[in-house]
Scaffold this active site. Structure first.
Site, PDB file in Angstrom:
ATOM      1  CD  GLU A  45      36.454  42.447  35.598  1.00 48.93           C
ATOM      2  OE1 GLU A  45      37.365  43.132  35.118  1.00 48.93           O
ATOM      3  OE2 GLU A  45      35.744  42.838  36.562  1.00 48.93           O
ATOM      4  CE  LYS A 115      38.096  46.574  33.327  1.00 49.79           C
ATOM      5  NZ  LYS A 115      38.231  46.004  34.694  1.00 49.79           N
ATOM      6  CB  CYS A 150      34.437  45.597  35.479  1.00 52.00           C
ATOM      7  SG  CYS A 150      34.253  45.809  37.284  1.00 52.00           S
TER       8      CYS A 150
END
Length: 268
Positions: A45, A115, A150
């Site tokens: 990431e 995200k 994540c």
């Protein structure tokens, strides 16, 4: 006939804080040392900047558009090595900042995902805007690949594999050492419940805020929850993903047929 195996190369490395030039040079070196038959390269990431979430001005200073330097270099590398490249970068779109995943293919095709689950515990929501769509699934060299970032890993409904829509779940992360037990167990859980391969790629080292990231936390897990790829001495981790073995397992143990159907409604 099922496709040949897909060889994945995970690159677990330290990230130079807000230093895209150093991080891209490091990526070039690592790709020079990866197996020649690699199909897919997976990066952590925010591989080019680090997890800058406590200073919006600092994040904005290194954020880029999809057509800027970082993406151009990734396209160049994908074309040169004839590989797909997955990771996330700090993106700027219409003066808004996003933690944006990318899937770059050697033919120039690109897929992006912003995200959705921002890590509010660390203040990520104070810097980035949340994505408003489901994580994408990309068909690449015979396998369907879903990409999440994540904290998304903690939300099983968001990662749920409906009707075997995907074969590989890729999780790119900056997951701290303090929560490594959760990282490993969640990766295994996602593999088992979704009957898929999981590639979890984390960074290592220590960032300027003093947060430690474990060396050796990046893993490839098969559909039975077995680790089939992990770091030994090099930051380069490789594994072969077999569509034939996956199909055989899904046929032999078809838990997916008993799964509840649903539609996903994202939080506003």
């Amino acid at each position: 006939m099922l496709s040949r195996n897909l060889k994945v190369t995970l690159i677990e490395d330290n990230i130079a804080w807000a230093d895209k030039e150093t991080n891209m040079a490091q990526l070039r070196r690592n790709m020079q040392n990866m197996p020649d038959d690699t199909d897919l390269v997976i990066l952590p990431e925010l591989f080019s900047t680090g997890f800058i979430v406590d200073d919006r001005d600092a994040a904005a200073a290194v954020a880029e558009r999809n057509t800027a330097h970082t993406m151009r270099l990734l396209h160049e590398l994908a074309q040169t090595y004839r590989v797909g490249i997955v990771g996330s970068f700090l993106a700027n779109t219409a003066a808004q900042l996003y933690n944006r995943a990318f899937f770059i293919e050697p033919n120039g095709e690109e897929t992006f995902y912003d995200k959705h689950h921002l890590f509010t515990f660390a203040g990520e929501d104070n810097v980035f805007n949340a994505g408003r769509r489901e994580a994408p699934i990309v068909r690449f060299r015979g396998m369907n690949i879903k990409v999440v970032i994540c904290y998304d890993l903690r939300f099983p409904v968001f990662c749920r594999n409906r009707h075997n829509d995907y074969d590989v779940l890729v999780v790119v992360a900056n997951w701290p050492q303090a929560r490594q037990a959760a990282w490993r167990q969640l990766l295994i859980a996602r593999a088992l419940e979704n009957e898929c391969y999981v590639c979890g790629v984390n960074r290592c080292g220590t960032d300027p805020k003093g947060i430690d990231y474990s060396e050796g936390s990046s893993v490839v897990i098969d559909f039975k929850g077995k680790i089939i790829g992990q770091r030994m001495t090099s930051p380069i981790i490789t594994a072969d993903l077999s569509p034939a073995l996956l199909a055989q397992f899904r046929e032999k143990f078809p838990a997916w047929r008993d799964a509840d159907d649903f539609s996903l409604q994202l939080n506003d």
